[in-house]
Design a protein around this motif. Structure first.
Motif, short mmCIF file in Angstrom:
data_model
loop_
_atom_site.label_atom_id
_atom_site.label_comp_id
_atom_site.label_asym_id
_atom_site.label_seq_id
_atom_site.Cartn_x
_atom_site.Cartn_y
_atom_site.Cartn_z
N PHE A 171 0.81 -1.21 0.00
CA PHE A 171 0.00 0.00 0.00
C PHE A 171 0.85 1.27 0.00
O PHE A 171 0.64 2.19 -0.80
CB PHE A 171 -0.97 -0.04 1.18
CG PHE A 171 -1.72 -1.34 1.24
CD1 PHE A 171 -2.76 -1.59 0.36
CD2 PHE A 171 -1.35 -2.34 2.12
CE1 PHE A 171 -3.43 -2.81 0.37
CE2 PHE A 171 -2.02 -3.56 2.14
CZ PHE A 171 -3.06 -3.79 1.27
N MET A 172 1.83 1.34 0.88
CA MET A 172 2.69 2.52 0.91
C MET A 172 3.56 2.59 -0.35
O MET A 172 3.79 3.66 -0.90
CB MET A 172 3.58 2.51 2.16
CG MET A 172 2.81 2.68 3.47
SD MET A 172 1.86 4.23 3.58
CE MET A 172 0.17 3.61 3.39
N ASP A 173 4.02 1.42 -0.83
CA ASP A 173 4.85 1.42 -2.03
C ASP A 173 4.07 1.88 -3.26
O ASP A 173 4.61 2.60 -4.10
CB ASP A 173 5.42 0.02 -2.27
CG ASP A 173 6.59 -0.30 -1.34
OD1 ASP A 173 7.29 0.65 -0.93
OD2 ASP A 173 6.79 -1.49 -1.03
N THR A 174 2.81 1.46 -3.37
CA THR A 174 2.05 1.88 -4.56
C THR A 174 1.62 3.34 -4.46
O THR A 174 1.53 4.02 -5.48
CB THR A 174 0.84 0.96 -4.77
OG1 THR A 174 0.03 0.92 -3.58
CG2 THR A 174 1.29 -0.45 -5.10
N TYR A 175 1.35 3.82 -3.25
CA TYR A 175 1.12 5.27 -3.11
C TYR A 175 2.37 6.03 -3.54
O TYR A 175 2.29 7.08 -4.20
CB TYR A 175 0.79 5.62 -1.66
CG TYR A 175 -0.64 5.40 -1.25
CD1 TYR A 175 -1.70 5.92 -2.00
CD2 TYR A 175 -0.95 4.67 -0.09
CE1 TYR A 175 -3.01 5.71 -1.62
CE2 TYR A 175 -2.27 4.47 0.30
CZ TYR A 175 -3.29 4.99 -0.47
OH TYR A 175 -4.59 4.79 -0.08
N ALA A 176 3.53 5.52 -3.16
CA ALA A 176 4.79 6.18 -3.52
C ALA A 176 5.00 6.16 -5.03
O ALA A 176 5.49 7.14 -5.61
CB ALA A 176 5.96 5.49 -2.81
N MET A 177 4.62 5.07 -5.68
CA MET A 177 4.73 4.99 -7.13
C MET A 177 3.83 6.02 -7.80
O MET A 177 4.23 6.68 -8.77
CB MET A 177 4.37 3.58 -7.59
CG MET A 177 5.41 2.52 -7.23
SD MET A 177 4.78 0.84 -7.47
CE MET A 177 4.64 0.80 -9.25
N GLN A 178 2.61 6.16 -7.27
CA GLN A 178 1.71 7.17 -7.83
C GLN A 178 2.28 8.57 -7.65
O GLN A 178 2.19 9.42 -8.55
CB GLN A 178 0.35 7.09 -7.13
CG GLN A 178 -0.44 5.83 -7.42
CD GLN A 178 -1.72 5.79 -6.63
OE1 GLN A 178 -2.64 6.58 -6.88
NE2 GLN A 178 -1.81 4.89 -5.67
N ALA A 179 2.88 8.81 -6.49
CA ALA A 179 3.49 10.12 -6.23
C ALA A 179 4.63 10.37 -7.21
O ALA A 179 4.75 11.48 -7.76
CB ALA A 179 4.00 10.18 -4.79
N CYS A 180 5.45 9.36 -7.45
CA CYS A 180 6.56 9.53 -8.38
C CYS A 180 6.07 9.81 -9.80
O CYS A 180 6.66 10.61 -10.53
CB CYS A 180 7.46 8.29 -8.36
SG CYS A 180 8.50 8.18 -6.89
N TYR A 181 4.98 9.15 -10.20
CA TYR A 181 4.42 9.41 -11.52
C TYR A 181 3.92 10.85 -11.62
O TYR A 181 4.14 11.54 -12.62
CB TYR A 181 3.28 8.44 -11.82
CG TYR A 181 2.61 8.72 -13.15
CD1 TYR A 181 3.23 8.33 -14.34
CD2 TYR A 181 1.40 9.38 -13.22
CE1 TYR A 181 2.64 8.60 -15.57
CE2 TYR A 181 0.80 9.66 -14.44
CZ TYR A 181 1.43 9.26 -15.62
OH TYR A 181 0.84 9.54 -16.83
N HIS A 182 3.25 11.32 -10.56
CA HIS A 182 2.74 12.69 -10.53
C HIS A 182 3.90 13.68 -10.58
O HIS A 182 3.82 14.72 -11.26
CB HIS A 182 1.91 12.89 -9.26
CG HIS A 182 0.90 13.99 -9.33
ND1 HIS A 182 1.21 15.31 -9.09
CD2 HIS A 182 -0.43 13.98 -9.63
CE1 HIS A 182 0.13 16.06 -9.22
NE2 HIS A 182 -0.87 15.27 -9.54
N MET A 183 4.96 13.37 -9.88
CA MET A 183 6.15 14.23 -9.89
C MET A 183 6.77 14.28 -11.28
O MET A 183 7.18 15.35 -11.77
CB MET A 183 7.17 13.72 -8.86
CG MET A 183 6.68 13.83 -7.42
SD MET A 183 7.64 12.83 -6.24
CE MET A 183 9.11 13.84 -6.07
#
Length: 419
Positions: A171-183
């Motif tokens: 869950f935290m890893d996939t939120y982080a992936m979404q954040a990186c894509y947004h960045m």
């Protein structure tokens, strides 16, 4: 469509409550909501909706959860016997689904008073492995290969490889992936995500029900222990316990109430649900669908919202959800937050409770705790965190995981019933 009103709302403090049982927390939230509604007892309640996710991990109580937790209250004459109780589970959106059921009770015309309650105990100090099991119940466990392949492919596109292993959570890893894509796509920065986290911790310091009641600066958030880049611990919701409840009534019942109760009532202008799917990375989230339905139902637009609670399981979620709710343009969430538009005096203060990262996130209770915060704001009773003259409020609450979005989402719009 019939009008429905919240006349009683309550939330326990969210924290680790090892000495309080599910029945204890249920009692506190239920009696608190009754007292807030000015009701001496629950004799007028005709229907109940009970939200919980993880009780099956405690003494194998997988069914009749609400009936079990309310049995002592029935025996003591505090809750009416023979009242039907429907058990609800929708991962992190559970309590919002309970409210949706109570609201539909009123709209059906069959019920004048309905109760929604959510309760959760996530902290299991002697069996920490059960905490992980409770979270993994919110993802597809039949076809794990499907989401593993989805995340591996999405990681390449997001610029952050999907990893598994000990001391990690999907869950935290996939939120982080979404954040990186947004960045990568929109130029969002880690500091902008941290600005939202700091703002929420500063709000939470003013909320007596918050699990974390301390202020943080943006630098302190960024320097906290890394979880999964760009997320630090201060950007992630903690593990805790709690309960929240609401009493929902019809217009007919509302009109017969004392003026003092009417003056504090809050009208439910809209309550919309949407379902998740395996979406493309650049595709809007299911929360946008729910928000559009809610705005249409309420005949309102994003600019009409004066205070909001959104589901910030991580602080990146607030960046995303202010976009999905229409508070700013797509891709502008990070800059919108960094500019102070979601803080005190901003365009639309968001997560005045402290949000999930500060208030806490006992999964089955979270949605109704959002309703409690917004009800408090609309009544003008939020103290130091009060949004001046707030009249229209929005709550967004997502639950479960379906690829890069939740499996379910609720958007509720509330209005102060009396000016």
């Amino acid at each position: 469509m019939r009008d429905a009103y919240i006349i009683g709302s309550f939330s326990t403090r969210f924290q680790k409550w090892p000495d309080k049982s599910f029945k204890d927390l249920t009692r506190e939230a239920y009696l608190g909501a009754l007292a807030d509604a000015g009701m001496e007892n629950g004799d007028d309640i005709e229907f109940g909706w009970f939200g919980n996710c993880g009780m099956w991990l405690h003494n194998d109580q997988g069914s009749i959860r609400g009936q079990v937790c309310f049995t002592p209250l029935v025996n003591e004459g505090l809750f009416p016997a023979r009242v039907p109780m429907i058990n609800v589970e929708g991962a992190c959106a559970t309590a919002s689904m309970a409210l949706h059921g109570a609201w539909k009770d009123i709209l059906s015309g069959q019920t004048d008073v309905s109760l929604a309650l959510g309760v959760e105990k996530i902290w299991i100090p002697d069996e920490p492995e059960k905490i992980q099991r409770s979270f993994y119940a919110g993802i597809d466990n039949f076809d794990a290969d499907e989401w593993m392949e989805y995340y591996k492919a999405a990681g390449e596109e997001a610029g952050k490889e999907f990893e598994t292993g000990p001391n990690r959570t999907v869950f935290m890893d996939t939120y982080a992936m979404q954040a990186c894509y947004h960045m990568k796509k929109h130029g969002t920065t880690q500091r902008q995500i941290a600005a939202g986290a700091a703002k929420n911790h500063n709000y939470g310091a003013k909320n007596p029900n918050a699990q974390y009641q301390f202020e943080m600066s943006v630098d302190q958030v960024m320097q906290d222990r890394p979880v999964s880049y760009p997320l630090t611990r201060a950007m992630c919701s903690p593990i805790g316990d709690g309960a929240a409840a609401a009493v929902v009534v019809s217009e007919d019942y509302f009109q017969g109430l004392p003026q003092a109760v009417k003056d504090r009532a809050v009208k439910i202008r809209a309550n919309a649900l949407s379902g998740g799917k395996y979406k493309k990375l650049d595709e809007p989230s299911l929360s946008m669908t729910a928000a559009k339905k809610a705005y249409s139902m309420a005949d309102l637009k994003p600019d009409d919202i004066q205070v909001a609670e959104v589901h910030d399981a991580t602080s990146f979620c607030e960046v995303l959800q202010v976009e999905m709710m229409g508070f700013c343009d797509i891709g502008e969430g990070g800059r919108f937050i960094e500019a102070g538009e979601t803080g005190p005096g901003g365009k639309v203060p968001v997560n005045t409770s402290g949000g999930l990262v500060s208030k806490g996130h006992p999964v089955g209770a979270t949605g109704l705790s959002m309703i409690y915060e917004l009800t408090t704001q609309l009544r003008g009773e939020a103290g130091e965190r009060q949004v001046p003259d707030a009249r229209i409020a929005l709550a967004e609450n997502g639950g479960g995981v379906m690829g890069f979005e939740e499996a379910a989402c609720s958007v509720t719009i509330l209005e102060r019933a009396r000016d």
